[in-house]
Enzyme design. Structure first.
Site, PDB file in Angstrom:
ATOM      1  N   ALA A  23       0.877  -1.186   0.000  1.00 24.33           N
ATOM      2  CA  ALA A  23       0.000   0.000   0.000  1.00 24.33           C
ATOM      3  C   ALA A  23       0.913   1.236   0.000  1.00 24.33           C
ATOM      4  CB  ALA A  23      -0.962   0.008   1.172  1.00 24.33           C
ATOM      5  N   HIS A  28       7.103   5.682   1.427  1.00 22.48           N
ATOM      6  CA  HIS A  28       7.887   4.522   0.985  1.00 22.48           C
ATOM      7  C   HIS A  28       8.794   4.903  -0.194  1.00 22.48           C
ATOM      8  CE1 HIS A  28       4.156   2.440   2.583  1.00 22.48           C
ATOM      9  NE2 HIS A  28       5.111   1.850   3.270  1.00 22.48           N
ATOM     10  N   ASP A 141       7.939   5.712  11.890  1.00 22.48           N
ATOM     11  CA  ASP A 141       7.868   4.619  12.872  1.00 22.48           C
ATOM     12  C   ASP A 141       9.106   4.695  13.752  1.00 22.48           C
ATOM     13  OD1 ASP A 141       5.447   3.346  11.811  1.00 22.48           O
ATOM     14  OD2 ASP A 141       6.692   2.947  10.066  1.00 22.48           O
TER      15      ASP A 141
END
Ligand code: PAF
Length: 271
Positions: A23, A28, A141
């Site tokens: 996704a 990314h 993250d």
């Protein structure tokens, strides 16, 4: 995958690796571009890792868009794409896990028991399969990055970990595959996360370094948006994830909140 990676490395190439759950979004892609810049050959994995989801989490509904993702990666010039099945990654009887003790229970680890154990285990397995020289992770993250860096250090792995900055939408929302779950109203409400972080940064820059007071400022911002439930806001050391009473430059401020049924995270480093 192992053969292709060994072949690339034995031809004298440096191998960069971007692990993902698919996704894909600009966050990314920024990791892929960093890998392309730094390494001769770039490998990406797409694997929605069941071991990092709790029993009542969104494993089943996590967005899966393999075809679209593959096209994006091809357009970025990614050389190798690894999309294993759960059965390949966790054959029947697999009982070995990696626990980064102490850190795995911090931040999201508190409300998502077993999450970082699942992350550390799968990343370790992916590193073993791919044997990258450099692996690229997103600062979004932040706790995951700290856990992985500690694992790499403690287990004497040779891979270098490169952490790339959070990529945000123009209005400040941190990019996340889970943003796809948000309705237009929820997406707007979700801006309270980045707003609260900006408020903390502003107070820090105005001289407030006491963590409790900074946290209180974030709570005040969340109080203006009752549709969003704050799960935690913490000021911690970015490497150890230990809570800090006084925020130093470089301290990590991390937030998790629920926007409707969607759990989002965001963070900043104080400067
Ligand atoms: O950040 C993610 O997408 C995942 O946690 C990772 C690192 C790919 C492990 O499954």
């Amino acid at each position: 995958m192992r053969k292709a990676c060994v072949a690339a490395k034995s031809a004298g190439n440096t191998l960069g690796f971007v692990p993902t759950m698919g996704a894909l979004h600009e966050g990314h892609i920024s990791l892929v571009r960093a890998a392309k810049k730094q390494c001769d050959v770039v490998a990406v994995s797409i694997f929605v890792n069941p071991a990092q989801f709790g029993p009542n989490e969104d494993l089943a509904k996590y967005p899966r868009r393999l075809e679209e993702d593959s096209k994006m990666l091809l357009a970025e010039g990614v050389d190798l794409l690894f999309t294993p099945s759960s059965e390949e990654m966790y054959p029947a009887g697999a009982t070995t896990f990696v626990d980064v003790d102490g850190m795995s229970e911090r931040l999201c680890g508190k409300s998502r028991p077993g999450h970082f154990r699942g992350v550390a285990t799968v990343v370790n397995k992916l590193f073993n399969i791919i044997q990258p020289d450099v692996a690229f992770f997103g600062q979004k993250d932040a706790a995951q990055c700290a856990v992985i860096k500690r694992m790499v250090r403690d287990l004497d792995m040779t891979v270098k970990i490169k952490v790339c900055p959070v990529v945000r939408e123009p209005d400040g929302l941190a990019m996340s595959s889970r943003n796809a779950y948000l309705s237009p109203l929820e997406r707007n409400n979700a801006l309270v996360l980045s707003r609260a972080l900006q408020e903390i940064q502003r107070h820090y820059q105005n001289g407030e370094h006491e963590s409790a007071k900074l946290i209180n400022e974030a709570r005040k911002t969340f109080a203006t948006q009752p549709a969003v439930q704050l799960e935690y806001v913490e000021v911690v050391d970015a490497e150890s994830l230990d809570p800090l009473q006084t925020a130093d430059p470089g301290a990590l401020v991390a937030i998790a909140a629920r926007v409707g049924g969607t759990r989002l995270i965001d963070n900043i480093l104080l400067n």
